[in-house]
Design an enzyme around this catalytic site. Structure first.
Site, PDB file in Angstrom:
ATOM      1  N   LYS A   1      51.605   8.883 -32.203  1.00 12.63           N
ATOM      2  CA  LYS A   1      50.298   8.653 -31.592  1.00 12.63           C
ATOM      3  C   LYS A   1      50.300   9.182 -30.160  1.00 12.63           C
ATOM      4  O   LYS A   1      51.258   8.962 -29.402  1.00 12.63           O
ATOM      5  CB  LYS A   1      49.985   7.159 -31.616  1.00 12.63           C
ATOM      6  CG  LYS A   1      48.597   6.769 -31.140  1.00 12.63           C
ATOM      7  CD  LYS A   1      48.411   5.263 -31.284  1.00 12.63           C
ATOM      8  CE  LYS A   1      47.063   4.774 -30.816  1.00 12.63           C
ATOM      9  NZ  LYS A   1      46.923   3.306 -30.967  1.00 12.63           N
TER      10      LYS A   1
ATOM     11  N   SER B   1      43.216   1.954 -33.405  1.00 11.72           N
ATOM     12  CA  SER B   1      43.153   3.239 -32.721  1.00 11.72           C
ATOM     13  C   SER B   1      44.200   4.237 -33.169  1.00 11.72           C
ATOM     14  O   SER B   1      44.204   5.387 -32.740  1.00 11.72           O
ATOM     15  CB  SER B   1      43.287   3.018 -31.213  1.00 11.72           C
ATOM     16  OG  SER B   1      44.528   2.397 -30.903  1.00 11.72           O
TER      17      SER B   1
ATOM     18  N   SER C   1      45.691  -2.150 -34.212  1.00  9.22           N
ATOM     19  CA  SER C   1      45.615  -0.687 -34.275  1.00  9.22           C
ATOM     20  C   SER C   1      46.645   0.009 -35.144  1.00  9.22           C
ATOM     21  O   SER C   1      46.509   1.200 -35.406  1.00  9.22           O
ATOM     22  CB  SER C   1      45.683  -0.109 -32.855  1.00  9.22           C
ATOM     23  OG  SER C   1      44.516  -0.412 -32.141  1.00  9.22           O
TER      24      SER C   1
END
Length: 537
Positions: free
Chosen positions: A120, A203, A227
């Site tokens: 990420k 996210s 997330s």
């Protein structure tokens, strides 16, 4: 040996058995849902789990360079899903070739040798930029890797690239407006591989897309309020949030500090692994922690709590999948304990969640930026470069410190709201004698992408009643948010598909420090539930 020759040898070595049988027997400890049980992608390499990949590379039946080339080609073919911000093609191929050379030379390979992972783009990487999906950091490159990532790399994992995310990880849709087309539509809007009109969740949506779309067997995300688990549920993969407790030395499982990833909440943030199976998560977790990979837990006689607050108000299309998953566990011998918390848990969570998540960035963001010599150093500078409407709103609350008083009250030791929540969970597990609680990860299936606002209102049917104008963020985090405020571990496991073919995840939360046990339970559950068919790309 060339890549094509290695591929032919892989096929030759496996053509004597069906793809499903081959994928189920690659190495010790594989579960029944190790590979795609139905609708296996045309290329068998795409169906391999992380556990299977490292086993194949270790025993020489698969070249790391061959597998990496396949993943890169798949990533390019699936680029329309917008999973990646940066594809590390040249360096990843070179690293894979080195793994093959090391094996040929008789060198000892690491536990993850040759395994491609996506990371990420809010997690520090020293060889790649860490943009956070926001314009103020578009040229920011940290000097060190986050410790959890470094441990994976030291074990032989290879970073395939940096994955897309909700801007600054401040949302659950992954509809990022940092870059837009001439008509103003967000170019970085992540798309769900099972239905590209829907969000992947966030996210950590980019990592979830990459794993679900079969161009990365595993990866890293971060989790503040859900997330790693929300996108895992929406995209049909597994996602893990490790224990955080009260910080380093007080229950935090992973070694990452406050300056190793773009921060939101120093109390709640953590890096977490994401993969096709819980077994893959357990493998990465063992490398990060230095522990052993657990074996699947026996389900017969295992006591699991069913708090009604987490089962209320489910979307009608999701409910049959959740109920079927619960029944399969009961048939496997799980003893369900239908018990509620002593107090109104959801009300308590709502009193402390936003104050913690929107006050702690006031100090955490500048501290991170300064510590990492970022091109900007203040909340105001970051705020000036934001593009996503919902994130602009969140930073308005941060800049105005609107939750300062509520935050102070929430964090009072022993008597504050967070301490009360921790005690509420502790009492629940002890009083009911349960190893964990079980519930649907989200109460709705993946909502449609909102290309105008990024995240605003959704509607759905629950108990045959239309629910209108429900807040997207609040609805999606309802079940994932509570444990994060208490610092507890949580795991989302793919449990099935709705009649419309959308993934449904089931979550288990456990007591502080029960991470290995939670993963062992999850491994047993995924064996009972089976694997999901691959999305048709």
């Amino acid at each position: 040996m060339t890549t094509d020759t290695s591929r032919r040898n892989f096929f030759k070595n496996t053509t004597a058995m069906s793809a499903a049988a081959m994928l189920g027997g690659v190495g010790a400890g594989l579960t029944a849902c190790g590979g795609d049980s139905t609708d296996t992608p045309e290329d068998p390499l795409l169906a391999l789990t992380a556990t299977q990949v490292v086993a194949h590379i270790k025993n020489g039946t698969l070249k790391a360079e061959t597998y990496m080339s396949t993943m890169i080609a798949r990533a390019k073919a699936a680029s329309g899903l917008t999973a990646m911000i940066f594809l590390n093609e040249t360096a990843a191929l070179a690293a894979a070739k080195k793994v093959d050379d090391d094996r040929a030379a008789g060198k000892t390979l690491g536990a993850l040798a040759g395994l491609p992972i996506v990371v990420k783009d809010n997690i520090n990487t020293k060889d790649m930029k860490t943009t956070g999906g926001t314009s103020s950091l578009r040229n920011f490159q940290p000097k060190t890797n986050a410790p959890s990532l470094q441990m994976l790399i030291d074990a032989g994992a290879i970073v395939l690239g940096k994955s897309n995310l909700h801007e600054w990880a401040f949302g659950i849709t992954n509809t990022n407006f940092t870059y837009t087309d001439p008509s103003g539509l967000p170019i970085l809007a992540g798309k769900n591989p099972y239905d590209t009109s829907r969000i992947p969740g966030g996210s950590s949506g980019g990592t979830a897309i990459a794993v679900a779309a079969r161009f990365a067997p595993a990866g890293l995300g971060t989790d503040t309020g859900g997330s790693t688990r929300i996108p895992a549920a929406f995209c049909g993969i597994a996602g893990f949030r490790p224990s955080v407790g009260d910080g380093p030395g007080k229950g935090r499982r992973y070694p990452d500090g406050v300056n190793d990833a773009l921060p939101i909440s120093t109390t709640r943030d953590t890096v977490g692994p994401m993969g096709r199976t819980v077994a893959d998560l357990a493998l990465l977790d063992a490398v990060i922690t230095g522990g052993a990979v657990p074996t699947a837990k026996a389900l017969k006689g295992l006591r699991i709590g069913l708090p009604s607050a987490f089962w209320a108000g489910l979307e009608d299309s999701l409910k049959p999948v959740a109920e079927a998953a619960k029944k399969k566990l009961a048939d496997a011998g799980v003893v369900f304990v239908e018990a509620d918390f002593k107090e109104d848990l959801m009300t308590l969570v709502n009193e402390i969640s936003f104050p913690i998540a929107l006050q702690e960035p006031v100090a955490a963001i500048p501290a991170y930026l300064v510590a990492n010599s970022a091109p900007v150093t203040t909340v105001a500078q970051v705020q000036a470069g934001l593009a996503s409407p919902d994130v602009v709103g969140a930073f308005g609350a941060i800049a105005g410190q609107v939750y300062a008083n509520e935050y102070a009250a929430a964090m009072v030791p022993t008597t504050g709201g967070r301490a009360q929540l921790q005690k509420l969970y502790e009492d629940y597990f002890q009083d009911n004698g349960v190893a964990c609680v079980l519930f649907p990860t989200t109460i709705v299936v993946a909502p449609k992408i909102d290309f105008k606002n990024g995240s605003s209102k959704i509607g759905y049917i629950s108990d045959n009643v239309e629910q209108k104008d429900k807040d997207t963020f609040g609805t999606c985090i309802r079940n994932t948010d509570p444990c994060t405020n208490a610092g507890l571990p949580s795991l989302s496991i793919p449990a099935g598909l709705t009649a419309a073919g959308l993934p449904v995840g089931m979550a288990i939360d456990g007591p502080l420090g029960s991470d290995a046990n939670l993963l062992a339970i999850g491994m047993a559950m995924e064996a009972v539930w089976g694997s999901l068919k691959a999305p048709a790309l």
